[in-house]
Write a protein that holds these residues in place. Structure first.
Motif, PDB file in Angstrom:
ATOM      1  N   ALA A 102       3.923   5.669  -5.562  1.00  0.00           N
ATOM      2  CA  ALA A 102       3.866   5.740  -7.023  1.00  0.00           C
ATOM      3  C   ALA A 102       2.897   6.841  -7.472  1.00  0.00           C
ATOM      4  CB  ALA A 102       3.456   4.387  -7.601  1.00  0.00           C
ATOM      5  N   LYS A 103       1.769   6.978  -6.773  1.00  0.00           N
ATOM      6  CA  LYS A 103       0.815   8.029  -7.114  1.00  0.00           C
ATOM      7  C   LYS A 103       1.417   9.412  -6.891  1.00  0.00           C
ATOM      8  CE  LYS A 103      -3.384   5.412  -6.355  1.00  0.00           C
ATOM      9  NZ  LYS A 103      -4.640   5.284  -5.626  1.00  0.00           N
ATOM     10  N   LEU A 104       2.345   9.511  -5.930  1.00  0.00           N
ATOM     11  CA  LEU A 104       3.009  10.782  -5.641  1.00  0.00           C
ATOM     12  C   LEU A 104       4.270  10.978  -6.480  1.00  0.00           C
ATOM     13  CD1 LEU A 104       2.635  10.724  -1.760  1.00  0.00           C
ATOM     14  CD2 LEU A 104       1.396  12.173  -3.372  1.00  0.00           C
ATOM     15  N   GLY A 105       4.585   9.984  -7.310  1.00  0.00           N
ATOM     16  CA  GLY A 105       5.738  10.104  -8.193  1.00  0.00           C
ATOM     17  C   GLY A 105       7.048   9.606  -7.605  1.00  0.00           C
ATOM     18  N   PHE A 106       7.003   8.769  -6.566  1.00  0.00           N
ATOM     19  CA  PHE A 106       8.208   8.215  -5.948  1.00  0.00           C
ATOM     20  C   PHE A 106       8.342   6.742  -6.294  1.00  0.00           C
ATOM     21  CE2 PHE A 106       7.082  11.664  -3.008  1.00  0.00           C
ATOM     22  CZ  PHE A 106       8.284  12.355  -2.964  1.00  0.00           C
ATOM     23  N   ASP A 107       9.547   6.322  -6.664  1.00  0.00           N
ATOM     24  CA  ASP A 107       9.794   4.888  -6.795  1.00  0.00           C
ATOM     25  C   ASP A 107      10.252   4.367  -5.430  1.00  0.00           C
ATOM     26  OD1 ASP A 107      12.434   5.735  -6.505  1.00  0.00           O
ATOM     27  OD2 ASP A 107      13.038   5.149  -8.524  1.00  0.00           O
ATOM     28  N   SER A 108      10.598   3.073  -5.333  1.00  0.00           N
ATOM     29  CA  SER A 108      10.986   2.486  -4.046  1.00  0.00           C
ATOM     30  C   SER A 108      12.180   3.198  -3.439  1.00  0.00           C
ATOM     31  CB  SER A 108      11.306   1.000  -4.213  1.00  0.00           C
ATOM     32  OG  SER A 108      10.151   0.309  -4.585  1.00  0.00           O
ATOM     33  N   ASP A 109      13.181   3.531  -4.260  1.00  0.00           N
ATOM     34  CA  ASP A 109      14.355   4.237  -3.740  1.00  0.00           C
ATOM     35  C   ASP A 109      13.986   5.638  -3.276  1.00  0.00           C
ATOM     36  OD1 ASP A 109      16.145   2.131  -4.103  1.00  0.00           O
ATOM     37  OD2 ASP A 109      16.555   2.723  -6.184  1.00  0.00           O
ATOM     38  N   GLY A 110      13.098   6.293  -4.025  1.00  0.00           N
ATOM     39  CA  GLY A 110      12.668   7.634  -3.644  1.00  0.00           C
ATOM     40  C   GLY A 110      11.915   7.661  -2.335  1.00  0.00           C
ATOM     41  N   LEU A 111      11.132   6.615  -2.056  1.00  0.00           N
ATOM     42  CA  LEU A 111      10.401   6.548  -0.793  1.00  0.00           C
ATOM     43  C   LEU A 111      11.346   6.504   0.401  1.00  0.00           C
ATOM     44  CD1 LEU A 111       7.490   4.085  -1.578  1.00  0.00           C
ATOM     45  CD2 LEU A 111       7.293   6.481  -0.944  1.00  0.00           C
ATOM     46  N   ARG A 112      12.507   5.862   0.221  1.00  0.00           N
ATOM     47  CA  ARG A 112      13.462   5.778   1.330  1.00  0.00           C
ATOM     48  C   ARG A 112      14.078   7.125   1.670  1.00  0.00           C
ATOM     49  NH1 ARG A 112      14.045   0.419  -0.532  1.00  0.00           N
ATOM     50  NH2 ARG A 112      15.421   0.805  -2.280  1.00  0.00           N
ATOM     51  N   THR A 113      14.025   8.069   0.753  1.00  0.00           N
ATOM     52  CA  THR A 113      14.669   9.371   0.987  1.00  0.00           C
ATOM     53  C   THR A 113      13.698  10.455   1.403  1.00  0.00           C
ATOM     54  OG1 THR A 113      14.507  10.004  -1.335  1.00  0.00           O
ATOM     55  CG2 THR A 113      16.489   8.793  -0.673  1.00  0.00           C
ATOM     56  N   VAL A 114      12.401  10.156   1.466  1.00  0.00           N
ATOM     57  CA  VAL A 114      11.406  11.153   1.840  1.00  0.00           C
ATOM     58  C   VAL A 114      11.507  11.389   3.346  1.00  0.00           C
ATOM     59  CG1 VAL A 114       8.938  11.657   2.001  1.00  0.00           C
ATOM     60  CG2 VAL A 114       9.862  10.503  -0.030  1.00  0.00           C
ATOM     61  N   HIS A 115      11.566  12.652   3.726  1.00  0.00           N
ATOM     62  CA  HIS A 115      11.634  13.031   5.140  1.00  0.00           C
ATOM     63  C   HIS A 115      10.565  14.077   5.424  1.00  0.00           C
ATOM     64  CE1 HIS A 115      15.424  10.977   5.785  1.00  0.00           C
ATOM     65  NE2 HIS A 115      15.830  11.473   4.645  1.00  0.00           N
ATOM     66  N   HIS A 116       9.979  13.985   6.592  1.00  0.00           N
ATOM     67  CA  HIS A 116       9.010  14.980   7.022  1.00  0.00           C
ATOM     68  C   HIS A 116       9.771  16.230   7.425  1.00  0.00           C
ATOM     69  CE1 HIS A 116       6.252  17.112   9.632  1.00  0.00           C
ATOM     70  NE2 HIS A 116       5.280  16.478   8.999  1.00  0.00           N
ATOM     71  N   THR A 117       9.349  17.378   6.903  1.00  0.00           N
ATOM     72  CA  THR A 117      10.041  18.631   7.239  1.00  0.00           C
ATOM     73  C   THR A 117       9.115  19.603   7.922  1.00  0.00           C
ATOM     74  OG1 THR A 117       9.562  19.499   5.035  1.00  0.00           O
ATOM     75  CG2 THR A 117      11.699  18.399   5.340  1.00  0.00           C
ATOM     76  N   GLY A 118       7.941  19.124   8.357  1.00  0.00           N
ATOM     77  CA  GLY A 118       6.928  19.966   8.943  1.00  0.00           C
ATOM     78  C   GLY A 118       7.371  20.623  10.158  1.00  0.00           C
ATOM     79  N   VAL A 136       0.837  -1.198   0.000  1.00  0.00           N
ATOM     80  CA  VAL A 136       0.000   0.000   0.000  1.00  0.00           C
ATOM     81  C   VAL A 136       0.870   1.246   0.000  1.00  0.00           C
ATOM     82  CG1 VAL A 136      -1.689   1.312   1.338  1.00  0.00           C
ATOM     83  CG2 VAL A 136      -1.952  -1.151   1.076  1.00  0.00           C
ATOM     84  N   ILE A 137       1.919   1.247   0.796  1.00  0.00           N
ATOM     85  CA  ILE A 137       2.823   2.400   0.847  1.00  0.00           C
ATOM     86  C   ILE A 137       3.487   2.620  -0.510  1.00  0.00           C
ATOM     87  CG2 ILE A 137       4.970   3.248   1.884  1.00  0.00           C
ATOM     88  CD1 ILE A 137       3.984   1.810   4.497  1.00  0.00           C
ATOM     89  N   GLU A 138       3.920   1.551  -1.168  1.00  0.00           N
ATOM     90  CA  GLU A 138       4.519   1.695  -2.497  1.00  0.00           C
ATOM     91  C   GLU A 138       3.514   2.229  -3.510  1.00  0.00           C
ATOM     92  OE1 GLU A 138       6.439  -1.924  -3.685  1.00  0.00           O
ATOM     93  OE2 GLU A 138       8.187  -1.489  -2.438  1.00  0.00           O
ATOM     94  N   LYS A 139       2.256   1.777  -3.446  1.00  0.00           N
ATOM     95  CA  LYS A 139       1.234   2.269  -4.377  1.00  0.00           C
ATOM     96  C   LYS A 139       0.982   3.762  -4.157  1.00  0.00           C
ATOM     97  CE  LYS A 139      -1.100  -2.103  -5.081  1.00  0.00           C
ATOM     98  NZ  LYS A 139      -2.275  -2.914  -4.808  1.00  0.00           N
ATOM     99  N   LEU A 140       0.928   4.182  -2.893  1.00  0.00           N
ATOM    100  CA  LEU A 140       0.738   5.602  -2.604  1.00  0.00           C
ATOM    101  C   LEU A 140       1.944   6.403  -3.082  1.00  0.00           C
ATOM    102  CD1 LEU A 140      -0.822   5.395   0.966  1.00  0.00           C
ATOM    103  CD2 LEU A 140      -1.964   6.078  -1.144  1.00  0.00           C
TER     104      LEU A 140
END
Length: 165
Positions: free
Chosen positions: A149-165, A143-147
């Protein structure tokens, strides 16, 4: 009788989305190789390819090396090969206790399941309490990978996403 200790320990996880493998040198516990390969609904074929590659690359030898299988597709392959199957909760728990002895809890999100494991000291022994959601994929890796992909991230890109809020 001269029993030989295993030179290598190989773990193969045949999951609902991918085949993962790790090769360790027995005496030093050094990680020599690890791999992740999506199987696109062909888990047996990809597991065989990974094992063939390990035999070619590391000279894996029956009787000298240990092979353990886990995951949703692992039990059938382990029976066909006559090798040990380890339930994934046991495999994850053992790895966490070995690598992170002070670990108190662990969450493992797989392709179609989620495991939550708590480690507690009780009566001088370290015990575990595990729960596993294998009925719904919500919140798991697939489910996380599908979400992603909808946001334009591949598996490697998901590992680099950080919350900056």
């Amino acid at each position: 009788m001269n029993a030989r200790r295993a030179r290598l320990v190989i773990g193969l996880d045949v999951g609902s989305i991918a085949v993962k493998a790790a090769v360790f040198e027995r005496s030093s516990r050094q990680l020599l190789w690890r791999g992740y390969r999506r199987h696109d609904a062909r888990p047996l074929e990809v597991a065989e390819q990974v094992l063939d590659g390990l035999c070619a690359d590391f000279g894996v030898r029956p009787g000298c090396d240990e092979l353990y299988l886990t995951g949703t597709g692992g039990i059938g392959i382990s029976e066909a090969l006559g090798v040990s199957f380890v339930h994934e909760v046991n495999a994850v728990s053992a790895a966490a206790q070995e690598l992170y002895p002070d670990c108190r809890s662990l969450i493992d999100l797989g392709g179609q399941d989620a495991k939550v494991i708590f480690f507690r000291e009780q009566g001088g022994e370290r015990r575990r309490q595990a729960t596993m959601n294998d009925k719904c994929a919500g919140g798991t890796g697939a489910v996380i990978e599908k979400l992603g992909a909808k946001l334009g991230f591949d598996s490697d890109g998901l590992r680099t996403v950080h919350h900056t809020g």
